[in-house]
Write a protein that holds these residues in place. Sequence first.
Motif, mmCIF file in Angstrom:
data_model
loop_
_atom_site.group_PDB
_atom_site.id
_atom_site.type_symbol
_atom_site.label_atom_id
_atom_site.label_comp_id
_atom_site.label_asym_id
_atom_site.label_seq_id
_atom_site.Cartn_x
_atom_site.Cartn_y
_atom_site.Cartn_z
ATOM 1 N N ARG A 1 2.077 14.706 5.849
ATOM 2 C CA ARG A 1 3.487 15.087 5.735
ATOM 3 C C ARG A 1 3.762 15.381 4.269
ATOM 4 N N ASP A 2 4.625 16.347 4.018
ATOM 5 C CA ASP A 2 4.879 16.681 2.618
ATOM 6 C C ASP A 2 5.658 15.585 1.906
ATOM 7 N N THR A 3 6.285 14.687 2.667
ATOM 8 C CA THR A 3 6.985 13.558 2.057
ATOM 9 C C THR A 3 6.034 12.413 1.716
ATOM 10 N N LEU A 4 4.779 12.533 2.160
ATOM 11 C CA LEU A 4 3.779 11.457 2.010
ATOM 12 C C LEU A 4 4.188 10.180 2.747
ATOM 13 N N GLU A 5 5.129 10.285 3.666
ATOM 14 C CA GLU A 5 5.422 9.155 4.554
ATOM 15 C C GLU A 5 4.464 9.296 5.739
ATOM 16 N N LEU A 6 3.274 8.762 5.540
ATOM 17 C CA LEU A 6 2.186 9.023 6.466
ATOM 18 C C LEU A 6 2.065 7.926 7.509
ATOM 19 N N PRO A 7 1.603 8.267 8.702
ATOM 20 C CA PRO A 7 1.272 7.231 9.680
ATOM 21 C C PRO A 7 0.079 6.427 9.185
ATOM 22 N N SER B 1 -4.362 22.365 3.319
ATOM 23 C CA SER B 1 -3.141 22.149 2.534
ATOM 24 C C SER B 1 -3.158 20.745 1.947
ATOM 25 N N THR B 2 -2.598 20.629 0.750
ATOM 26 C CA THR B 2 -2.634 19.352 0.046
ATOM 27 C C THR B 2 -1.230 18.851 -0.262
ATOM 28 N N TYR B 3 -1.098 17.546 -0.331
ATOM 29 C CA TYR B 3 0.194 16.909 -0.544
ATOM 30 C C TYR B 3 -0.013 15.722 -1.482
ATOM 31 N N TYR B 4 1.029 15.455 -2.307
ATOM 32 C CA TYR B 4 0.909 14.413 -3.317
ATOM 33 C C TYR B 4 2.185 13.588 -3.409
ATOM 34 N N ARG C 1 0.836 -1.188 0.000
ATOM 35 C CA ARG C 1 0.000 0.000 0.000
ATOM 36 C C ARG C 1 0.876 1.245 0.000
ATOM 37 N N GLU C 2 0.455 2.252 -0.723
ATOM 38 C CA GLU C 2 1.210 3.499 -0.759
ATOM 39 C C GLU C 2 0.272 4.682 -0.585
ATOM 40 N N ALA C 3 0.798 5.724 -0.001
ATOM 41 C CA ALA C 3 0.040 6.968 0.133
ATOM 42 C C ALA C 3 0.086 7.720 -1.184
ATOM 43 N N VAL C 4 -1.042 8.253 -1.573
ATOM 44 C CA VAL C 4 -1.174 8.966 -2.840
ATOM 45 C C VAL C 4 -1.307 10.464 -2.618
ATOM 46 N N SER C 5 -2.118 10.821 -1.624
ATOM 47 C CA SER C 5 -2.387 12.233 -1.402
ATOM 48 C C SER C 5 -2.907 12.431 0.013
ATOM 49 N N CYS C 6 -2.842 13.659 0.471
ATOM 50 C CA CYS C 6 -3.321 13.983 1.810
ATOM 51 C C CYS C 6 -3.812 15.421 1.809
ATOM 52 N N ILE C 7 -4.909 15.661 2.519
ATOM 53 C CA ILE C 7 -5.412 17.024 2.678
ATOM 54 C C ILE C 7 -5.545 17.297 4.165
#
Length: 125
Positions: A104-110, A56-59, A44-50
Motif C-alpha cells: 500500500r502506498d501508505t505503508l499500512e501493510l497487512p 512498484s516501490t513504496y517507502y 514493528r514498522e513497515a519501511v518499504s514494499c516492492i
Amino acid sequence: VQLQASGGGLVQPGGSLRLSCAGSGFTLEHYAIGWFRQAPGKEREAVSCIRGSDGSTYYADSVKGRFTVSRDNAENTVYLQMNSLKPEDTAVYYCATDPVFFCRDTLELPTPDYWGQGTLVTVSS
C-alpha cells in the motif's frame, strides 16, 4: 517458502548498508515483499514494499529519499539499499511476504505469514 535476510552491521551515521532478502522455495518476483524493522522498545514498522506484479516501490516517510528497494529476479533476491543512515534507523530489519500479501502506498501493510530471521542494523559513532 523461506526468506533469509542478511547484510546488517554496525555503521556510522551518514553511512550506507545494503540488506539482502533471498528467497527459496518460491519465485520471489511473483510476490510483494515487505521490509519491516523493529527498534528496541518500539513497535514493528513497515519501511518499504516492492510489488510483485510490476515492481512498484513504496517507502515510509521516515526513509523516503534515503532507502531504495530493488529486486534481482535472476538471484531471486530483494535488496534494501540504505544511505544517509541515522541513529534512529537502528533496528532489526526483516523481510516478509505471503501469497496474498500486498503493498500500500501508505505503508499500512497487512502482517505477512512468512518472515526472514532478521538482520541487525546499528547506526552509531
